[in-house]
Design a protein around this motif. Sequence first.
Motif, mmCIF file in Angstrom:
data_model
loop_
_atom_site.group_PDB
_atom_site.id
_atom_site.type_symbol
_atom_site.label_atom_id
_atom_site.label_comp_id
_atom_site.label_asym_id
_atom_site.label_seq_id
_atom_site.Cartn_x
_atom_site.Cartn_y
_atom_site.Cartn_z
ATOM 1 N N ILE A 88 7.421 56.048 26.011
ATOM 2 C CA ILE A 88 7.009 57.594 25.231
ATOM 3 C C ILE A 88 5.825 58.221 26.334
ATOM 4 O O ILE A 88 6.623 59.774 26.143
ATOM 5 C CB ILE A 88 5.801 56.874 24.309
ATOM 6 C CG1 ILE A 88 5.476 56.351 22.943
ATOM 7 C CG2 ILE A 88 4.547 58.155 24.064
ATOM 8 C CD1 ILE A 88 4.674 55.785 21.767
ATOM 9 N N THR A 150 8.857 53.898 19.085
ATOM 10 C CA THR A 150 8.294 55.262 20.557
ATOM 11 C C THR A 150 9.161 56.820 20.315
ATOM 12 O O THR A 150 8.673 58.048 20.905
ATOM 13 C CB THR A 150 9.910 54.957 21.878
ATOM 14 O OG1 THR A 150 11.057 54.147 21.503
ATOM 15 C CG2 THR A 150 8.921 53.429 21.814
ATOM 16 N N GLY A 212 0.239 56.242 25.352
ATOM 17 C CA GLY A 212 0.981 54.703 24.719
ATOM 18 C C GLY A 212 0.930 53.315 24.562
ATOM 19 O O GLY A 212 0.918 53.125 23.857
ATOM 20 N N GLN A 215 -2.072 53.593 21.773
ATOM 21 C CA GLN A 215 -1.810 53.241 20.329
ATOM 22 C C GLN A 215 -1.469 52.458 19.705
ATOM 23 O O GLN A 215 -1.777 51.290 19.058
ATOM 24 C CB GLN A 215 0.360 53.331 20.014
ATOM 25 C CG GLN A 215 0.610 55.382 20.689
ATOM 26 C CD GLN A 215 0.103 55.909 19.836
ATOM 27 O OE1 GLN A 215 -0.258 56.130 18.416
ATOM 28 N NE2 GLN A 215 -0.340 57.084 20.479
#
Length: 282
Positions: A88, A150, A212, A215
Amino acid sequence: MIGLSRSSRYTAHAILIIGIFIVAFPIYYTFVASTHSLQTILRPPLPLLPGDQFWENYSTALFGGIGRIGGVDVSTLLFNTTVVALAIAIGKIFISILSAFAIVFFRFPGRMFFFWVIFITLMLPVEVRILPTYKVMVDLGLIDTYTGLTLPLMASATATLLFRQFFLTIPGELVEAARVDGAGPWRFFKDILLPLSKTNIAALFVILFIYGWTQYLWPLLVTNRNDMNTIVIALRKMVSFADADTQWHLVMVTCVLAILPPILVVVLMQRWFVKGLVETEK
């Protein structure tokens, strides 16, 4: 600190130390809990000093597998989360810097229209587009894949805007000099823009890596298999409503291991991170 009396300096340092203690104590307490047995954790009060179960707890979590998440070990979860965070962060930076480069240095019809379309997406939260994005991932067969985890999160209007604003500060004379020297667009981008943008890239990398790594909603939707979970999703699955059903010592180990990579990234890149945020002249 310049211009402060000794008492003011002592007061400032005392406030700073208290603030550090308030922030760091829960992390320390989590580490202490990760070194004790489950029985010790369930029998309050929890000791304030580390216990003797460090190696046993950490080896069990990393390589032995955890029952509540299908026997998956934490090393697999860390690998999944690292792949997601790096993909990411790198993907967002790569796409954003190329988008900003095209918008600033190329003249083509609809250039500003496309920029404002990208900018408007800042006002659309992930939740607004999450159902159609999930439908696309299902149709493409990308559920339970790293690509599905991703790819939908790689576009970044914020990073594009930041790179565009920085590129606008580059003098036109520099662009003309590169053109006179025979530098094409790719050479100008590679040899001039990238070195000038390295502090911005470093600062964005830190922010996007943590974004990222933490998440939750999208990995929760796009993964069904336990061995494709990220560490944040696994932590939620490991906690039961009944304390007796939760392996709290392994939960605490997982918490400690989950916060170490972001901390290491921030510590190792803090100088570049600060320069990228505050430096105005490249």
